[in-house]
Write an enzyme that holds these catalytic residues in place. Structure first.
Site, PDB file in Angstrom:
ATOM      1  N   CYS A  25       0.859  -1.186   0.000  1.00 50.80           N
ATOM      2  CA  CYS A  25       0.000   0.000   0.000  1.00 50.80           C
ATOM      3  C   CYS A  25       0.897   1.239   0.000  1.00 50.80           C
ATOM      4  CB  CYS A  25      -0.888   0.032   1.233  1.00 50.80           C
ATOM      5  SG  CYS A  25      -1.753  -1.501   1.592  1.00 50.80           S
ATOM      6  N   HIS A  71       0.838   5.088  -1.373  1.00 49.43           N
ATOM      7  CA  HIS A  71       0.136   5.908  -0.388  1.00 49.43           C
ATOM      8  C   HIS A  71       0.954   6.344   0.816  1.00 49.43           C
ATOM      9  CE1 HIS A  71      -3.771   5.679  -2.280  1.00 49.43           C
ATOM     10  NE2 HIS A  71      -3.640   4.380  -2.451  1.00 49.43           N
ATOM     11  N   ARG A  85     -12.974  -1.305  -2.269  1.00 49.32           N
ATOM     12  CA  ARG A  85     -11.815  -0.522  -2.643  1.00 49.32           C
ATOM     13  C   ARG A  85     -10.514  -1.224  -2.239  1.00 49.32           C
ATOM     14  NH1 ARG A  85     -10.009   2.268  -6.597  1.00 49.32           N
ATOM     15  NH2 ARG A  85      -8.354   0.796  -6.277  1.00 49.32           N
ATOM     16  N   CYS A 104      -7.662  -2.519  -4.773  1.00 50.80           N
ATOM     17  CA  CYS A 104      -6.261  -2.106  -4.658  1.00 50.80           C
ATOM     18  C   CYS A 104      -5.384  -3.349  -4.719  1.00 50.80           C
ATOM     19  CB  CYS A 104      -5.999  -1.410  -3.311  1.00 50.80           C
ATOM     20  SG  CYS A 104      -6.395   0.345  -3.308  1.00 50.80           S
TER      21      CYS A 104
END
Lengths: 103, 194, 268
Positions: free
Chosen positions: C177, C181, C225, C229
């Site tokens: 992630c 992010h 979501r 991802c």
């Protein structure tokens, strides 16, 4: 192929607010599929909002409106319990409609 | 020494816990299996915040191993066809369970990099590569770039750029084409006027 | 003039022009949102969700009216804002989807296979019951501060796990992630990427899901979501309501705690 429109009509201050969500691919005719062939144009051309069978909004749409259009309009003169109807017709001659009562 | 061992052990335990949780939380889908959740040494080492300080001794070993694993392209040919390379750079598909495994993978370079200066839909997770060809085509520059593409960890041990060659994402030919996209004076990367 | 100098100036100008176009694109979507005002096509999905909650279903012919989302059986207002949280009856931390699965199996008699069969819409679908339920439940927390429970030891452990999973690099692309992010001011192509390690980014992300996805014409949940991802990270399929998805959502919710919920949101 008639298609359902989901509508909500609510009285606010001195007007009636109508929100409608309709299912329609709104194909512009410019997109191409995997094989390279153009996907035929298929979009809403004509749309009306009626209050107790009187047209209060008349709109002419085209390819620029996106898929599954969401329409929001306001008009004066509605009262609780009145019928609001939305009707569309597309370039293939298909149509869709839906109605609700004003809350 | 014992403290170091404890820290390394704890990190390993935590990494192990994460792995086990993922095994229980995911399922195989199409051609993508739970095998992908198993980390290699590099992934485990780099599963840290960017701000974390890294064990320099291990980092150096991992960089060296990455560097040694980079093959010279067949016939020492570094440059392919830039027009094909441009397609590889724009193609974001490949290896997702929603992708067709029969289709070739893309490099998705534009996701992170600016390339052709006239292409505005570019990401900024990586530096701009516009005008890359100005660096010239010395053997050293070609090899450096080839190595970066094949396995960037040879230079930047915890880079977030995928290992396009080492992980088998792109073929040798695709990489040669991407190299041409970067280096060829006629490539939009170098030729386009703003 | 020196060629390199001209190149340099050009590069700077292109960069500025792109940045301007990019922020214009961003600005355009904000203008679009402003035009819609309070309107959000999700309103219809919300109505559906409410109806589904009160409609008897499954072998036990029961509605979800007795479902406890953390504030007591049947209390929906404010519940979403306090999720994920620990539930004693299952001795684990659950997100809204895991909790709905629990209620559907316990109260309505559905099998886990039936619940997991198709929680999220596929391309061209008109929305699932789960999506509608989550849209309504989230709407019942609109305006309330994100306040996931962190009192129980398992709740805190879930946050820690979420953080570790956030940095877990795996798969052929070595993505975590964090790859996308962990930093501010980043975008992938032209899609901005919130920095989920900070309050600002996490609040922006967590408060706006579930959301009406204009391009798909349906409401998508935070659970969806996360799954999507993972798909883009080249990982296998993330199971709805699983420990990993609950942990990652907890990580986001805690990081964004305090910001007001604004779901269902509106997205491209």
């Amino acid at each position: 192929m008639a298609s359902r429109i989901r509508i909500r009509a609510q009285l606010k201050d001195d007007y009636c607010e109508v929100k409608a969500l309709m299912r329609h691919p709104m194909e512009t005719g410019m997109r191409k599929d995997q094989s390279g062939a153009a996907i035929p144009a298929n979009f809403i051309e004509d749309i009306q909002v009626l209050h107790n069978d009187v047209v209060v909004v008349q709109a002419y749409w085209g390819a620029a409106v996106s898929a599954n259009p969401f329409l929001g309009v306001r008009f004066k003169g509605g009262a609780q319990g009145d019928v609001v109807k939305v009707v569309w017709r597309d370039n293939h001659g298909d149509s869709g409609s839906g109605e609700t009562t004003i809350r | 020494m014992q403290l170091l061992a404890f820290i390394l052990f704890s990190t390993a335990v935590y990494a192990n816990e994460a792995y086990n949780v993922l095994l229980d939380s995911m399922k195989d889908k199409n051609f993508v299996t739970l095998e992908r959740l198993k980390q290699d040494e590099l992934q485990e080492f780099c599963s840290q915040p960017r701000s974390a300080s890294l064990d320099e001794v291990r980092a150096a070993k991992l960089r060296e191993a990455a560097f040694k694993g980079v093959p010279i392209p067949t016939g020492e040919r570094y440059l392919g066809d830039w027009q094909l390379g441009e397609k590889v750079a724009s193609n974001g598909r490949g290896l997702q369970y929603s992708d067709d495994p029969e289709q070739e993978n893309g490099g998705n370079c534009y996701a992170c990099h600016q390339l052709d200066p006239n292409e505005v839909a570019y990401g900024n997770l990586g530096p701009s590569l516009s005008g890359y060809g100005a660096r010239g085509q010395s053997v050293a520059m070609l090899q450096y770039t080839w190595t970066k593409l094949w396995n960037t960890h040879a230079y930047n041990v915890c880079s977030h750029m995928p290992r396009f060659g080492a992980a088998g994402i792109l073929t040798e030919k695709q990489l040669q084409d991407v190299m041409a996209f970067l280096f060829d004076p006629n490539s939009p990367v170098n030729r386009s006027q703003p | 003039m020196h060629k390199g100098f001209i190149r340099g100036i050009s590069a700077v100008l292109i960069g500025l022009w792109s940045a301007m176009l990019f922020s214009e694109t961003e600005g355009v979507f904000d203008e679009y949102r402003a035009m819609l005002g309070d309107d959000n096509p999700a309103i219809f999905v919300i109505f559906d969700g409410e109806e589904i909650w009160f409609t008897p279903a499954g072998p036990k012919s029961a509605s979800l009216e007795q479902c406890d989302l953390g504030l007591g059986p049947g209390v929906v207002e404010g519940a979403y804002a306090q999720l994920p949280r620990y539930f004693a009856d299952v001795d684990r931390v659950q997100d809204v989807e895991a909790r709905l699965e629990h209620c559907m199996t316990q109260l309505q008699g559905l099998t886990p296979a039936e619940v997991h069969g198709k929680p999220y819409s596929l391309r061209g679908d008109l929305g699932t019951e789960l999506e509608a339920l989550v849209a309504w439940i989230a709407d019942q927390s609109s305006g309330l501060a994100i306040a996931p429970m962190q009192a129980h030891a398992k709740e805190r452990a879930t946050y820690e796990l979420g953080e570790r999973l956030f940095y877990y690099r795996a798969g052929p692309h070595d993505f975590s992630c964090a790859t996308c992010h962990e930093q501010g001011g980043r975008r992938i192509r032209l899609q901005t990427l919130p920095n989920l390690t900070t309050y600002q980014g996490a609040a922006e992300a967590y408060s706006s899901w579930p959301a009406y996805r204009i391009s798909q014409g349906i409401v998508r949940t935070m659970g969806w979501r996360m799954r999507d991802c993972m798909r883009q990270q080249r990982m296998p399929e993330l199971v709805m309501g699983s420990e990993a998805t609950v942990a990652l959502q907890t990580y986001l919710a805690v990081n964004g705690a305090g910001a007001p919920m604004a779901a269902p949101g509106l997205k491209r």
